[in-house]
Scaffold this active site. Sequence first.
Site, PDB file in Angstrom:
ATOM      1  N   ALA A   1      -2.663  -3.813  -2.254  1.00  0.00           N
ATOM      2  CA  ALA A   1      -0.948  -4.543  -1.782  1.00  0.00           C
ATOM      3  C   ALA A   1      -1.230  -5.173  -2.878  1.00  0.00           C
ATOM      4  O   ALA A   1       0.036  -5.647  -4.049  1.00  0.00           O
ATOM      5  CB  ALA A   1      -0.197  -4.028  -1.118  1.00  0.00           C
TER       6      ALA A   1
ATOM      7  N   ASP B   1       0.295  -3.050   3.693  1.00  0.00           N
ATOM      8  CA  ASP B   1       1.103  -2.122   2.388  1.00  0.00           C
ATOM      9  C   ASP B   1       2.683  -2.339   2.743  1.00  0.00           C
ATOM     10  O   ASP B   1       3.557  -2.779   1.531  1.00  0.00           O
ATOM     11  CB  ASP B   1       0.702  -0.746   1.961  1.00  0.00           C
TER      12      ASP B   1
HETATM   13  O1  MRU Z   1      -4.966   2.923  -1.018  1.00  0.00           O
HETATM   14  P1  MRU Z   1      -5.295   0.892  -1.177  1.00  0.00           P
HETATM   15  O2  MRU Z   1      -7.045   0.882  -1.226  1.00  0.00           O
HETATM   16  O3  MRU Z   1      -4.615   0.399  -1.988  1.00  0.00           O
HETATM   17  O4  MRU Z   1      -5.051   0.711  -0.030  1.00  0.00           O
HETATM   18  C1  MRU Z   1      -4.845  -0.481   0.191  1.00  0.00           C
HETATM   19  C2  MRU Z   1      -4.882  -1.143   1.824  1.00  0.00           C
HETATM   20  O5  MRU Z   1      -4.416  -0.533   2.788  1.00  0.00           O
HETATM   21  C3  MRU Z   1      -4.699  -2.089   2.167  1.00  0.00           C
HETATM   22  O6  MRU Z   1      -5.028  -2.872   3.429  1.00  0.00           O
HETATM   23  C4  MRU Z   1      -3.309  -3.247   1.798  1.00  0.00           C
HETATM   24  O7  MRU Z   1      -2.785  -2.749   0.658  1.00  0.00           O
HETATM   25  C5  MRU Z   1      -4.042  -4.511   2.050  1.00  0.00           C
HETATM   26  S1  MRU Z   1      -4.965  -5.405   0.628  1.00  0.00           S
HETATM   27  C6  MRU Z   1      -4.441  -7.197   0.745  1.00  0.00           C
END
Ligand code: MRU
Length: 351
Positions: free
Chosen positions: A47, A236
């Site tokens: 995110a 997210d």
């Molecule tokens: O699909 P992604 O790899 O973008 O998902 C990422 C996550 O779910 C993370 O845990 C979240 O974005 C937090 S990152 C600091």
Amino acid sequence: MIQTLEWTEDGVRFIDQTKLPTEEVYVTCTTHEEVADVIRNMVVRGAPAIGVAAAMGIALGVNNSSAQSTGELKRDLDQICGVIGKTRPTAVNLFWAIQRMQEKFEQVHTRPVQQIKQELTEEAKRMHAEDIAANQAMGRHGATLMPSSGGVLTHCNAGALATAGYGTALGVIRAAIEQGKKIHVYADETRPFLQGSRLTAWELMKDGIPTTVISDNMAGAMMKQGKIGAIVVGADRIAANGDVANKIGTYTVAILAKEHGIPFYVAAPISTVDLACADGAGIPIEERNAREVTHIGGKQMVPNGVSVANPAFDVTPAKYVAAIITERGIARAPYDDSLRELAGQNAEVRR
Ligand code: MRU
């Protein structure tokens, strides 16, 4: 520190996360359309990193604009934001970044076109630096919650690679280790995209942090055996009531944690808190291409024609969350009050 993404003279440079852990290669984007593609294809993901990438993509697009007047530049800016805004729906940081770039434009719109472009570029670079500082602050707060020794489980990758640097959940672990805590990380592999085994393990190994990769279905057994003293994950989008959208499988981990009496923590910057979203039911969940589930390393793992689901995120109800660690401090239940206080604003609640 790992350079997840950076503004360079040649464009925005990303480490290609689809190639890790076996190849460390970089891609440079020179247009906002290219940045939209790398967000959509998860060359960059996580995110906070998505938010900074969006801001830099907008800055690239604005710099490429041939607008002669502020009105023309505003029309281009809106079109660019429209393209970036259609990449991934769940991480609210994307929309937070777009809004911040739009607000910057409003602040400086009376200046000459060239200067507006410069201001927007500086704003994107500022967001990059601020994200690293926020993660370090989050680390300082969250480290106090980590056990002095033993196993800490994490899911997906909420590390340097998911941010401008240092990480949210992994930032908390890094800070705890910097304080002398003897932590051993258990990294869920995180099917289907394998952010845990490919990315979390890769960046923790680079830092020499002891790490064991487990497949997702091993987490319960590890908890039962007493190997896990705490869990820390990223987010997210966090609704006003503390419901947390994070990588698919996070909900399962939270329920297992509850059963075993293990604290389940979420680490995320304030830009991930969406006060306009009353609860988790209002968070859009991205459905990704079935191929991420059907194929592993290019090899087909399911019979032709079978139905496949691929929701990229799930929502963990606030009642399972022991605390939410932010750069401004630690929020505890009731989250409606604590998150609003930390965010320091009274946003209108969307139901
Ligand atoms: O699909 P992604 O790899 O973008 O998902 C990422 C996550 O779910 C993370 O845990 C979240 O974005 C937090 S990152 C600091």
